[in-house]
Motif scaffolding. Structure first.
Motif, PDB file in Angstrom:
ATOM      1  N   THR A 114     -15.151 -77.240   9.143  1.00 32.72           N
ATOM      2  CA  THR A 114     -14.581 -75.921   9.441  1.00 32.72           C
ATOM      3  C   THR A 114     -13.252 -76.145  10.170  1.00 32.72           C
ATOM      4  O   THR A 114     -12.860 -77.284  10.434  1.00 32.72           O
ATOM      5  CB  THR A 114     -15.503 -75.074  10.347  1.00 32.72           C
ATOM      6  OG1 THR A 114     -15.538 -75.668  11.655  1.00 32.72           O
ATOM      7  CG2 THR A 114     -16.928 -75.011   9.796  1.00 32.72           C
ATOM      8  N   THR A 115     -12.562 -75.049  10.483  1.00 31.31           N
ATOM      9  CA  THR A 115     -11.314 -75.139  11.234  1.00 31.31           C
ATOM     10  C   THR A 115     -11.646 -75.632  12.650  1.00 31.31           C
ATOM     11  O   THR A 115     -12.522 -75.067  13.309  1.00 31.31           O
ATOM     12  CB  THR A 115     -10.647 -73.752  11.323  1.00 31.31           C
ATOM     13  OG1 THR A 115     -10.555 -73.228   9.998  1.00 31.31           O
ATOM     14  CG2 THR A 115      -9.261 -73.836  11.926  1.00 31.31           C
ATOM     15  N   PRO A 116     -10.969 -76.690  13.126  1.00 34.34           N
ATOM     16  CA  PRO A 116     -11.284 -77.214  14.460  1.00 34.34           C
ATOM     17  C   PRO A 116     -11.214 -76.130  15.544  1.00 34.34           C
ATOM     18  O   PRO A 116     -10.298 -75.304  15.556  1.00 34.34           O
ATOM     19  CB  PRO A 116     -10.190 -78.267  14.680  1.00 34.34           C
ATOM     20  CG  PRO A 116      -9.845 -78.730  13.304  1.00 34.34           C
ATOM     21  CD  PRO A 116      -9.940 -77.489  12.445  1.00 34.34           C
ATOM     22  N   HIS A 117     -12.213 -76.125  16.404  1.00 36.95           N
ATOM     23  CA  HIS A 117     -12.256 -75.161  17.500  1.00 36.95           C
ATOM     24  C   HIS A 117     -13.217 -75.642  18.563  1.00 36.95           C
ATOM     25  O   HIS A 117     -14.041 -76.521  18.314  1.00 36.95           O
ATOM     26  CB  HIS A 117     -12.692 -73.771  16.994  1.00 36.95           C
ATOM     27  CG  HIS A 117     -14.103 -73.705  16.494  1.00 36.95           C
ATOM     28  ND1 HIS A 117     -14.444 -74.069  15.204  1.00 36.95           N
ATOM     29  CD2 HIS A 117     -15.260 -73.335  17.097  1.00 36.95           C
ATOM     30  CE1 HIS A 117     -15.747 -73.909  15.049  1.00 36.95           C
ATOM     31  NE2 HIS A 117     -16.280 -73.473  16.187  1.00 36.95           N
ATOM     32  N   THR A 118     -13.101 -75.055  19.745  1.00 36.01           N
ATOM     33  CA  THR A 118     -14.085 -75.285  20.802  1.00 36.01           C
ATOM     34  C   THR A 118     -15.016 -74.097  20.861  1.00 36.01           C
ATOM     35  O   THR A 118     -14.550 -72.956  21.018  1.00 36.01           O
ATOM     36  CB  THR A 118     -13.401 -75.463  22.178  1.00 36.01           C
ATOM     37  OG1 THR A 118     -12.505 -76.576  22.116  1.00 36.01           O
ATOM     38  CG2 THR A 118     -14.432 -75.698  23.277  1.00 36.01           C
ATOM     39  N   HIS A 119     -16.310 -74.354  20.673  1.00 35.21           N
ATOM     40  CA  HIS A 119     -17.295 -73.312  20.951  1.00 35.21           C
ATOM     41  C   HIS A 119     -17.505 -73.356  22.463  1.00 35.21           C
ATOM     42  O   HIS A 119     -17.991 -74.346  23.005  1.00 35.21           O
ATOM     43  CB  HIS A 119     -18.596 -73.586  20.197  1.00 35.21           C
ATOM     44  CG  HIS A 119     -19.705 -72.663  20.612  1.00 35.21           C
ATOM     45  ND1 HIS A 119     -19.954 -71.468  19.983  1.00 35.21           N
ATOM     46  CD2 HIS A 119     -20.611 -72.756  21.621  1.00 35.21           C
ATOM     47  CE1 HIS A 119     -20.975 -70.865  20.584  1.00 35.21           C
ATOM     48  NE2 HIS A 119     -21.384 -71.623  21.588  1.00 35.21           N
ATOM     49  N   PHE A 120     -17.081 -72.275  23.124  1.00 43.17           N
ATOM     50  CA  PHE A 120     -17.070 -72.247  24.587  1.00 43.17           C
ATOM     51  C   PHE A 120     -18.141 -71.295  25.097  1.00 43.17           C
ATOM     52  O   PHE A 120     -18.247 -70.162  24.623  1.00 43.17           O
ATOM     53  CB  PHE A 120     -15.692 -71.779  25.078  1.00 43.17           C
ATOM     54  CG  PHE A 120     -15.617 -71.637  26.564  1.00 43.17           C
ATOM     55  CD1 PHE A 120     -15.517 -72.754  27.379  1.00 43.17           C
ATOM     56  CD2 PHE A 120     -15.679 -70.390  27.156  1.00 43.17           C
ATOM     57  CE1 PHE A 120     -15.466 -72.631  28.754  1.00 43.17           C
ATOM     58  CE2 PHE A 120     -15.633 -70.251  28.538  1.00 43.17           C
ATOM     59  CZ  PHE A 120     -15.526 -71.381  29.334  1.00 43.17           C
ATOM     60  N   GLU A 121     -18.929 -71.786  26.037  1.00 48.94           N
ATOM     61  CA  GLU A 121     -19.948 -70.917  26.650  1.00 48.94           C
ATOM     62  C   GLU A 121     -19.776 -70.878  28.155  1.00 48.94           C
ATOM     63  O   GLU A 121     -19.419 -71.875  28.780  1.00 48.94           O
ATOM     64  CB  GLU A 121     -21.368 -71.425  26.322  1.00 48.94           C
ATOM     65  CG  GLU A 121     -21.708 -71.304  24.851  1.00 48.94           C
ATOM     66  CD  GLU A 121     -23.177 -71.567  24.546  1.00 48.94           C
ATOM     67  OE1 GLU A 121     -24.006 -71.626  25.482  1.00 48.94           O
ATOM     68  OE2 GLU A 121     -23.478 -71.714  23.343  1.00 48.94           O
ATOM     69  N   LEU A 122     -20.049 -69.697  28.716  1.00 50.08           N
ATOM     70  CA  LEU A 122     -20.070 -69.504  30.165  1.00 50.08           C
ATOM     71  C   LEU A 122     -21.486 -69.086  30.544  1.00 50.08           C
ATOM     72  O   LEU A 122     -22.024 -68.145  29.964  1.00 50.08           O
ATOM     73  CB  LEU A 122     -19.068 -68.412  30.551  1.00 50.08           C
ATOM     74  CG  LEU A 122     -19.047 -67.982  32.015  1.00 50.08           C
ATOM     75  CD1 LEU A 122     -18.626 -69.124  32.931  1.00 50.08           C
ATOM     76  CD2 LEU A 122     -18.086 -66.791  32.194  1.00 50.08           C
ATOM     77  N   HIS A 123     -22.084 -69.826  31.467  1.00 52.89           N
ATOM     78  CA  HIS A 123     -23.444 -69.511  31.903  1.00 52.89           C
ATOM     79  C   HIS A 123     -23.429 -69.130  33.373  1.00 52.89           C
ATOM     80  O   HIS A 123     -22.733 -69.750  34.172  1.00 52.89           O
ATOM     81  CB  HIS A 123     -24.366 -70.720  31.717  1.00 52.89           C
ATOM     82  CG  HIS A 123     -24.626 -71.041  30.278  1.00 52.89           C
ATOM     83  ND1 HIS A 123     -25.884 -71.262  29.784  1.00 52.89           N
ATOM     84  CD2 HIS A 123     -23.793 -71.165  29.217  1.00 52.89           C
ATOM     85  CE1 HIS A 123     -25.819 -71.514  28.486  1.00 52.89           C
ATOM     86  NE2 HIS A 123     -24.551 -71.473  28.117  1.00 52.89           N
ATOM     87  N   ARG A 124     -24.202 -68.106  33.700  1.00 53.43           N
ATOM     88  CA  ARG A 124     -24.362 -67.737  35.101  1.00 53.43           C
ATOM     89  C   ARG A 124     -25.855 -67.775  35.426  1.00 53.43           C
ATOM     90  O   ARG A 124     -26.644 -67.098  34.755  1.00 53.43           O
ATOM     91  CB  ARG A 124     -23.815 -66.333  35.349  1.00 53.43           C
ATOM     92  CG  ARG A 124     -23.933 -65.947  36.799  1.00 53.43           C
ATOM     93  CD  ARG A 124     -23.268 -64.618  37.091  1.00 53.43           C
ATOM     94  NE  ARG A 124     -23.081 -64.501  38.534  1.00 53.43           N
ATOM     95  CZ  ARG A 124     -22.388 -63.543  39.112  1.00 53.43           C
ATOM     96  NH1 ARG A 124     -21.784 -62.636  38.393  1.00 53.43           N
ATOM     97  NH2 ARG A 124     -22.276 -63.508  40.422  1.00 53.43           N
ATOM     98  N   ASP A 125     -26.217 -68.564  36.426  1.00 54.21           N
ATOM     99  CA  ASP A 125     -27.627 -68.729  36.814  1.00 54.21           C
ATOM    100  C   ASP A 125     -28.488 -69.065  35.598  1.00 54.21           C
ATOM    101  O   ASP A 125     -29.582 -68.534  35.432  1.00 54.21           O
ATOM    102  CB  ASP A 125     -28.140 -67.466  37.513  1.00 54.21           C
ATOM    103  CG  ASP A 125     -27.350 -67.179  38.792  1.00 54.21           C
ATOM    104  OD1 ASP A 125     -26.900 -68.144  39.434  1.00 54.21           O
ATOM    105  OD2 ASP A 125     -27.189 -65.993  39.131  1.00 54.21           O
ATOM    106  N   GLY A 126     -27.946 -69.915  34.693  1.00 55.08           N
ATOM    107  CA  GLY A 126     -28.712 -70.414  33.565  1.00 55.08           C
ATOM    108  C   GLY A 126     -28.707 -69.533  32.325  1.00 55.08           C
ATOM    109  O   GLY A 126     -29.313 -69.883  31.323  1.00 55.08           O
ATOM    110  N   ARG A 127     -28.012 -68.366  32.380  1.00 48.51           N
ATOM    111  CA  ARG A 127     -27.977 -67.488  31.206  1.00 48.51           C
ATOM    112  C   ARG A 127     -26.557 -67.356  30.685  1.00 48.51           C
ATOM    113  O   ARG A 127     -25.620 -67.161  31.464  1.00 48.51           O
ATOM    114  CB  ARG A 127     -28.521 -66.102  31.565  1.00 48.51           C
ATOM    115  CG  ARG A 127     -30.045 -66.060  31.531  1.00 48.51           C
ATOM    116  CD  ARG A 127     -30.618 -64.630  31.509  1.00 48.51           C
ATOM    117  NE  ARG A 127     -29.702 -63.593  31.099  1.00 48.51           N
ATOM    118  CZ  ARG A 127     -29.350 -62.559  31.867  1.00 48.51           C
ATOM    119  NH1 ARG A 127     -29.831 -62.455  33.085  1.00 48.51           N
ATOM    120  NH2 ARG A 127     -28.539 -61.640  31.408  1.00 48.51           N
TER     121      ARG A 127
END
Ligand SMILES: [Zn+2]
Length: 209
Positions: free
Chosen positions: A170-183
């Motif tokens: 696929t087109t290069p990208h960063t799948h970015f996640e932000l978690h707060r208190d594990g969610r």
């Protein structure tokens, strides 16, 4: 030297500011106990991105939180698109909790920040330069010398944009996640805020040039 000592040595300048903030917090608490009104809605545990997550001011991303994925999964982050090999940067000060490689995530970095926040950066580069051979290994994915337990400053290079895991071809990208208190929470407003502030600094630079 233990990690805590290294951290304190690196961040000694921040200590005074922290103490000031603690004194202010104590003062606010005292005021509350005395029965005065304190402004509502202020949450000093909210997360601040001190850096955008790619060193590419033309990075493209959208609010694709919740978009459909295979197996009925919802998208638990935002995809940030930049050319393969673009440096991926720590959004805020924190510690490297995990450098990993999974079938879906590909090569990833997980950072732990203060106040219960984590940031995850997935699909890091796995290719030999100039190819899409998936044979680059972890040395293409991660910043040189980075190790689990390291302290990283906001804006520090932690890895490189790629297409590893289920992003292969696929087109290069960063799948970015932000978690707060594990969610996982939607990082879009944070990404947009960081990009907006960066663009303002860029236009200031143009003004001053
Ligand atoms: Zn994604």
């Amino acid at each position: 030297m233990i990690l805590g000592d290294r951290y304190r040595a690196a961040r000694s300048a921040a200590t005074d500011r922290l103490m000031t903030r603690r004194l202010l917090t104590a003062a606010l608490l005292a005021i509350t106990l005395l029965g005065f009104a304190v402004p509502a809605g202020a949450d000093d545990r909210d997360f601040q991105f001190l850096s955008f997550i790619h060193s590419d001011i033309t990075s493209e991303f959208s609010n694709d939180w919740g978009a459909g994925r295979s197996g009925g999964r919802g998208h638990k982050g935002n995809d940030v698109f930049s050319p393969k090999g673009t440096p991926v940067l720590a959004a805020a000060d924190g510690f490297v909790e995990k450098l990993g490689n999974g079938p879906r995530s590909g090569f990833y970095v997980k950072l732990r920040h203060a106040d219960g926040f984590d940031t995850w950066y997935m699909h890091l580069d796995n290719d030999t330069p100039g190819t899409d051979d998936a044979k680059g290994g972890s040395e293409r994915a991660y910043a040189e010398g980075i190790e689990e337990g390291d302290f990283v400053e906001a804006g520090q290079i932690i890895g490189y944009v790629g297409d590893s895991g289920n992003a292969e071809y696929t087109t290069p990208h960063t799948h970015f996640e932000l978690h707060r208190d594990g969610r996982a929470i939607n990082p879009h407003d944070y990404l947009e805020g960081a990009m907006t502030r960066w663009l303002r600094v860029e236009s200031l630079a143009d003004e001053l040039a």
